[in-house]
Write a protein that holds these residues in place. Sequence first.
Motif, PDB file in Angstrom:
ATOM      1  N   ASP A  28     -40.417 -54.606  -9.838  1.00  0.00           N
ATOM      2  CA  ASP A  28     -41.075 -55.659  -9.060  1.00  0.00           C
ATOM      3  C   ASP A  28     -40.096 -56.342  -8.114  1.00  0.00           C
ATOM      4  O   ASP A  28     -40.489 -56.880  -7.091  1.00  0.00           O
ATOM      5  CB  ASP A  28     -41.693 -56.701  -9.991  1.00  0.00           C
ATOM      6  N   GLY A  29     -38.828 -56.351  -8.485  1.00  0.00           N
ATOM      7  CA  GLY A  29     -37.782 -56.962  -7.664  1.00  0.00           C
ATOM      8  C   GLY A  29     -36.710 -55.936  -7.374  1.00  0.00           C
ATOM      9  O   GLY A  29     -36.761 -54.803  -7.860  1.00  0.00           O
ATOM     10  N   PRO A  30     -35.711 -56.306  -6.582  1.00  0.00           N
ATOM     11  CA  PRO A  30     -34.649 -55.358  -6.247  1.00  0.00           C
ATOM     12  C   PRO A  30     -33.806 -55.014  -7.471  1.00  0.00           C
ATOM     13  O   PRO A  30     -33.639 -55.838  -8.370  1.00  0.00           O
ATOM     14  CB  PRO A  30     -33.820 -56.100  -5.200  1.00  0.00           C
ATOM     15  N   LEU A  31     -33.295 -53.786  -7.488  1.00  0.00           N
ATOM     16  CA  LEU A  31     -32.349 -53.344  -8.514  1.00  0.00           C
ATOM     17  C   LEU A  31     -31.006 -53.130  -7.846  1.00  0.00           C
ATOM     18  O   LEU A  31     -30.936 -52.656  -6.709  1.00  0.00           O
ATOM     19  CB  LEU A  31     -32.796 -52.026  -9.153  1.00  0.00           C
ATOM     20  N   ARG A  76     -18.733 -47.973  -7.279  1.00  0.00           N
ATOM     21  CA  ARG A  76     -19.546 -48.126  -6.069  1.00  0.00           C
ATOM     22  C   ARG A  76     -20.834 -48.828  -6.425  1.00  0.00           C
ATOM     23  O   ARG A  76     -21.257 -48.865  -7.573  1.00  0.00           O
ATOM     24  CB  ARG A  76     -19.858 -46.771  -5.433  1.00  0.00           C
ATOM     25  N   TYR A  77     -21.512 -49.328  -5.410  1.00  0.00           N
ATOM     26  CA  TYR A  77     -22.686 -50.174  -5.578  1.00  0.00           C
ATOM     27  C   TYR A  77     -23.853 -49.594  -4.795  1.00  0.00           C
ATOM     28  O   TYR A  77     -23.669 -49.076  -3.694  1.00  0.00           O
ATOM     29  CB  TYR A  77     -22.300 -51.565  -5.055  1.00  0.00           C
ATOM     30  N   ALA A  78     -25.053 -49.667  -5.370  1.00  0.00           N
ATOM     31  CA  ALA A  78     -26.264 -49.239  -4.664  1.00  0.00           C
ATOM     32  C   ALA A  78     -27.334 -50.306  -4.840  1.00  0.00           C
ATOM     33  O   ALA A  78     -27.477 -50.890  -5.919  1.00  0.00           O
ATOM     34  CB  ALA A  78     -26.767 -47.909  -5.203  1.00  0.00           C
ATOM     35  N   HIS A  79     -28.063 -50.574  -3.772  1.00  0.00           N
ATOM     36  CA  HIS A  79     -29.165 -51.531  -3.798  1.00  0.00           C
ATOM     37  C   HIS A  79     -30.464 -50.753  -3.669  1.00  0.00           C
ATOM     38  O   HIS A  79     -30.626 -49.962  -2.750  1.00  0.00           O
ATOM     39  CB  HIS A  79     -29.026 -52.518  -2.631  1.00  0.00           C
ATOM     40  N   LEU A  80     -31.372 -50.950  -4.624  1.00  0.00           N
ATOM     41  CA  LEU A  80     -32.670 -50.282  -4.590  1.00  0.00           C
ATOM     42  C   LEU A  80     -33.732 -51.329  -4.298  1.00  0.00           C
ATOM     43  O   LEU A  80     -33.880 -52.293  -5.048  1.00  0.00           O
ATOM     44  CB  LEU A  80     -32.958 -49.593  -5.927  1.00  0.00           C
ATOM     45  N   PRO A  81     -34.465 -51.187  -3.209  1.00  0.00           N
ATOM     46  CA  PRO A  81     -35.445 -52.194  -2.824  1.00  0.00           C
ATOM     47  C   PRO A  81     -36.585 -52.331  -3.836  1.00  0.00           C
ATOM     48  O   PRO A  81     -36.907 -51.386  -4.562  1.00  0.00           O
ATOM     49  CB  PRO A  81     -35.965 -51.730  -1.471  1.00  0.00           C
TER      50      PRO A  81
END
Length: 100
Positions: free
Chosen positions: A37-40, A65-70
Amino acid sequence: LADADTPSARTYLWQHGSHSGSLLRIAQGASVSTQADGPLRLVGIRGELSVRAATQPPSQLRPERYAHLPALDSHTIQCRSETGCLSYVSAVGPYQFVTD
């Protein structure tokens, strides 16, 4: 984080309101699908992950490293490492992982 025979496992570390943190382990070659429901936010700890979202091109997530999942998107996360993969997951709101 469960035994090594399971393709994936998640362990909750903390929760404060709707914000939570957990560890996600994925076995070699295994993949999980996630919807939130929100970003991961994922931080690679061990192994190399392939991260694919419906609205973004695939990307590789390596240790440190970092990843943003919408939010409100379907994501597929696959372990591409011979030793399995481990990542930290930060989430705002409910989410789930389903082993493919």
